[in-house]
Design an enzyme around this catalytic site. Structure first.
Site, short mmCIF file in Angstrom:
data_model
loop_
_atom_site.label_atom_id
_atom_site.label_comp_id
_atom_site.label_asym_id
_atom_site.label_seq_id
_atom_site.Cartn_x
_atom_site.Cartn_y
_atom_site.Cartn_z
N ASP A 1 33.38 45.90 29.73
CA ASP A 1 33.85 46.27 31.07
C ASP A 1 33.47 45.25 32.15
O ASP A 1 33.62 45.53 33.34
CB ASP A 1 33.27 47.65 31.45
N GLU B 1 33.18 44.45 40.47
CA GLU B 1 32.82 45.18 41.69
C GLU B 1 31.63 46.12 41.46
O GLU B 1 30.87 46.39 42.39
CB GLU B 1 34.01 46.02 42.18
N ASP B 2 31.48 46.60 40.23
CA ASP B 2 30.43 47.58 39.98
C ASP B 2 29.04 46.97 39.94
O ASP B 2 28.04 47.69 39.93
CB ASP B 2 30.71 48.33 38.67
N ARG C 1 26.88 49.20 30.49
CA ARG C 1 27.15 48.25 31.57
C ARG C 1 25.88 47.81 32.30
O ARG C 1 25.94 46.96 33.19
CB ARG C 1 28.13 48.87 32.57
N ARG D 1 27.94 57.99 37.80
CA ARG D 1 27.41 56.62 37.65
C ARG D 1 26.36 56.26 38.71
O ARG D 1 25.58 55.34 38.51
CB ARG D 1 28.55 55.61 37.74
N HIS E 1 34.78 57.05 40.30
CA HIS E 1 34.12 56.37 41.41
C HIS E 1 34.72 56.84 42.74
O HIS E 1 35.87 57.29 42.78
CB HIS E 1 34.34 54.85 41.32
N ILE F 1 41.64 51.39 30.70
CA ILE F 1 40.18 51.55 30.58
C ILE F 1 39.58 51.88 31.96
O ILE F 1 38.52 51.38 32.35
CB ILE F 1 39.51 50.31 29.96
N CYS G 1 38.09 47.42 41.40
CA CYS G 1 37.00 47.11 40.45
C CYS G 1 37.02 45.67 39.97
O CYS G 1 36.02 45.15 39.52
CB CYS G 1 37.07 47.97 39.18
N1 GLY Z 1 35.96 51.15 32.11
C1 GLY Z 1 35.46 51.06 33.42
C2 GLY Z 1 34.20 51.80 33.54
O1 GLY Z 1 34.11 52.84 32.96
O2 GLY Z 1 33.26 51.38 34.14
#
Ligand code: GLY
Length: 256
Positions: free
Chosen positions: A61, A66-67, A86, A134, A164, A245, A251
């Protein structure tokens, strides 16, 4: 105005990215690369300098850069992603961020706090942060403290259904807010001029404003028409492979 954008190339493992929609099928890697090229080109048309970071083959991912951080006018806040697969991605954004921010303006979210940048929406000097699967309460607390230290303000928005915060929201500047689903009636956003996205096009709430132009995912005609009616030039970008996904336009980049 944004001057810079960071993106990260999708890696072949993007086909194994986290998804809540397996019925959409696996991403086609070559097509994802072509869509990523078109995304970069669209950003450049908006007058930003795009830095393209190398793919990270171990992290499916990782193109959703951006995350991994929130880059504000006053500081950079390196995240600690809540998705276990991640969590190590954030370490790889630090070198790129250091090209633009001195160490004294870089903050870090640390365990037990978790935070993903997709949960953060900037509205001028104020930042909304989604309390989500998250981004946890400790992550929100650390994030708000970092903002305050650098002269920004923030507030927490508990999420109900979406992945998100920006899955269902996009700020288009000038007090205009694109809203879908659970955000249509939230008290926190009552003061905005809302452009409502219908349930059938909810994916398209994840647009991005870049220097007056709005990038809109291709294939959502009602959303495109509503944004144009609000006075914005629009560039459509096909994100079909990233949608498979749970990814979208916001993102895929860090804009600052
Ligand atoms: N596939 C993007 C996420 O779940 O962070």
């Amino acid at each position: 105005m944004f001057h810079h954008v960071l993106v990260r190339r999708p890696c072949p493992a993007v086909c194994e990215g986290i998804t809540s929609a397996p019925e959409l099928g696996r991403p086609d890697y070559e097509k994802a690369l072509r869509q990523h090229d078109a995304y970069i080109e669209a950003l450049r048309r908006c007058g930003v300098e795009v830095t393209v970071l190398d793919a990270l083959p171990e992290f499916p991912d990782s193109c959703f850069v951006e995350d991994t951080a929130v880059l504000t006018p006053n500081c950079a806040i390196i995240s600690n992603p809540g998705a276990p697969s991640r969590q190590k991605e954030s370490a790889y954004i630090v070198d790129a961020v250091k090209r633009f921010y001195p160490d004294s303006r870089i903050e870090y979210i640390t365990a037990p706090g978790t935070m993903e940048g997709g949960d953060v929406m900037m509205v001028g000097n104020h930042f909304y942060i989604g309390l989500s699967a998250r981004t946890n309460e400790e992550g929100c607390r650390q994030f708000l403290a970092a903002l305050e230290k650098h002269g920004h303000t923030g507030s927490v928005v508990p999420l109900e259904k979406v992945l998100h915060l920006k899955t269902g929201l996009a700020y288009l500047e000038d007090n205009n807010l694109l809203v879908a689903g659970e955000f249509c009636d939230k008290e926190e956003f009552a003061r905005f001029n809302k452009i409502e996205i219908s349930p059938g096009e909810s994916y398209s709430a994840n647009c991005i404003w870049v220097n007056g132009t709005v990038l809109v995912p291709a294939g959502y005609p009602a959303a495109k028409a509503a944004i144009e009616k609000a006075g914005y030039p629009v560039i459509e970008v096909d994100t079909s492979e990233f949608r498979k996904i749970d990814g979208g336009l916001s993102c895929l980049s860090l804009r600052f």
